[in-house]
Design a protein around this motif. Structure first.
Motif, PDB file in Angstrom:
ATOM      1  N   CYS A 240      -3.689 -43.635 -16.302  1.00 29.20           N
ATOM      2  CA  CYS A 240      -3.419 -43.185 -14.936  1.00 29.20           C
ATOM      3  C   CYS A 240      -2.190 -43.949 -14.435  1.00 29.20           C
TER       4      CYS A 240
ATOM      5  N   ALA B 264      -1.001 -44.052 -11.317  1.00 30.97           N
ATOM      6  CA  ALA B 264      -0.992 -44.240  -9.862  1.00 30.97           C
ATOM      7  C   ALA B 264      -0.855 -45.715  -9.476  1.00 30.97           C
TER       8      ALA B 264
ATOM      9  N   HIS C  97      -3.937 -47.760 -15.673  1.00 33.74           N
ATOM     10  CA  HIS C  97      -5.305 -48.073 -16.084  1.00 33.74           C
ATOM     11  C   HIS C  97      -5.885 -46.823 -16.715  1.00 33.74           C
TER      12      HIS C  97
ATOM     13  N   CYS D  13      -9.444 -40.039 -13.042  1.00 33.97           N
ATOM     14  CA  CYS D  13      -9.069 -41.446 -13.034  1.00 33.97           C
ATOM     15  C   CYS D  13     -10.350 -42.263 -13.070  1.00 33.97           C
TER      16      CYS D  13
ATOM     17  N   ASP E 280     -10.574 -45.556 -12.452  1.00 35.85           N
ATOM     18  CA  ASP E 280     -10.580 -46.745 -11.590  1.00 35.85           C
ATOM     19  C   ASP E 280      -9.535 -46.583 -10.487  1.00 35.85           C
TER      20      ASP E 280
ATOM     21  N   HIS F  84      -5.054 -48.317  -6.988  1.00 33.49           N
ATOM     22  CA  HIS F  84      -4.026 -47.304  -6.730  1.00 33.49           C
ATOM     23  C   HIS F  84      -3.050 -47.772  -5.656  1.00 33.49           C
TER      24      HIS F  84
HETATM   25 ZN    ZN Z   1      -6.096 -44.143 -11.325  1.00 35.38          ZN
END
Ligand code: ZN
Length: 413
Positions: A141, A143, A148, A165, A167, A171
């Protein structure tokens, strides 16, 4: 004397293997050493990557082999590549998944900020899929800065894709970390969001945040994207059409800029604009405008002076197929327009059309009369007669590899 297949010359075996689907090559090559050797030639997998997944890298691979890319990345994730619409209530959304060097990158595409409909789309990266130096496939991910884990699941037979996602706690919004459990952090993010997303016409409010884009994702801690394939009609070559089908950005007054998919009906009597992103009145996936291509009109400048004139205009019947010349265009006096549009003096085509309007929550939807006006191949407008307002639409010019899905669309038509 009988000839066994492995007695054939290697060049011929190579040709046989290249006509097998990738997963079958693996199985066949388990049967003997000679086949295994031929099946491990990387140029064979380069061909498989190109033919089965349209994957090609200019200048060749740097860190991996086509076999690894095929078996680890494409076999599992290759069918995710293309354009998708986000299956999210009301707002919807547009997601673009593409090859990036030796992996895959997924991004959400956002319309430009109101009212600048001719500007480029905005891109927000969601995830990437790549091979580690140990040849493990890694889905990340994006973000947050360090990334992660997240998961991407493609179901080609169902035609769906899901991105989750795993986790959201780290973010970032811009360079701000979002703490979902902390109200003041959320308010801070809301303020940044309002600053960023407020178009230069100052248009925005709280419901934009809760309904649009990533605002709702933050507040509700949504971390799953359900995706449905977005089918773009291939270019029309054997018919006279007012403009080519495809994606457009359109101004929807206080709702800002929304993304539309313009396509022709099978008999080419109708052009419809379907919402890829929507608003609380007419949500995503609903038809916004239906253009009646059997009812073109040619108007004088005087007939266009005001909305009242247009509403009652008596248009002569024009035989379908009649070659139409460019005609005068006048922006009606009492019509509201928010994009700073500088109307040209002529337009190419004008048709009767219907636009869908509804109350908040798509309550009591009705069709409302309008005029659909084509200015050039990439620009058209809709005059909403009852609303006394004008929407301007501009083609999405970025080349988002439509080819793959467009071809599949052709197959299913
Ligand atoms: Zn994420």
């Amino acid at each position: 004397m009988s000839l066994h297949i492995v007695d054939l010359p290697p060049e011929l075996l190579f040709q046989i293997l290249r006509h097998l689907p990738g997963p079958d090559i693996g199985r066949v090559c388990q049967t003997c050493r000679k086949l295994r050797e031929i099946g491990s030639v990387d140029s064979l997998w380069q061909i498989k990557c190109r033919i089965e997944y349209k994957y090609a890298v200019e200048g060749g691979l740097e860190n991996s082999s086509y076999y690894k890319i095929y078996s680890k990345v494409l076999h599992k994730y290759g069918k995710s590549v293309g354009l998708w619409r986000r299956d999210r209530k009301v707002y919807g959304g547009l997601v673009w998944i593409r090859y990036d060097k030796e992996g895959i990158v997924g991004s959400e595409l956002l319309a430009p900020l109101s009212p600048n409909v001719k500007e480029s789309m905005r891109r927000f990266d969601l995830f990437n899929i790549s091979l580690t130096s140990e040849d493990e496939v890694k889905v990340t991910c994006t973000a947050e800065v360090n990334g992660h884990p997240c998961s991407v699941k493609v179901k080609p037979k169902k035609g769906t894709c899901k991105y989750t996602c795993l986790d959201t706690s780290n973010h970032l919004y811009g360079d701000k970390k979002i703490d979902l459990k902390n109200d003041s952090s959320l308010i801070e993010v809301l303020n940044i969001w309002l600053d960023n997303e407020r178009g230069s016409d100052g248009d925005n409010d709280m419901y934009h945040f809760t309904y649009y884009g990533r605002g709702m994702d933050f507040l509700k801690n949504i971390h799953t994207y359900k995706l449905k394939p977005l089918l773009i009609q291939p270019p029309v070559q054997d018919k006279d059409v007012p403009l080519q089908p495809g994606l457009f950005k359109g101004t929807y007054s206080a709702h800002g800029i929304e993304i539309m998919n313009a396509e022709y009906s099978q008999n080419f009597n109708t052009l419809t604009l379907t919402k890829i992103t929507g608003d609380p009145n007419v949500p995503a996936t609903k038809v916004s405008v239906k253009v009646d291509l059997l009812r073109p009109m040619v108007l004088t400048a005087n007939q266009q002076e005001s909305i009242d004139n247009l509403d009652g205009v008596d248009t002569a019947h024009i035989e379908p197929g009649t070659k139409l010349e460019p005609q005068p265009f006048v922006f009606p006096r009492n019509c509201s327009e928010r994009s700073g549009f500088n109307p040209p003096k002529t337009c190419l085509f004008r048709y009767h059309a219907q636009g869908q309007i509804a109350g908040h929550g798509f309550r009591s939807p009705t069709w409302s009369p309008g005029h659909f006006v084509v200015f050039d191949e990439d620009t058209f407008g809709m005059i909403w007669l009852q609303l006394e307002s004008f929407s301007l639409y501009s083609r999405v010019m970025e080349k988002y590899d439509f080819s793959k899905l467009a071809q599949e669309h052709e197959l299913t038509r």
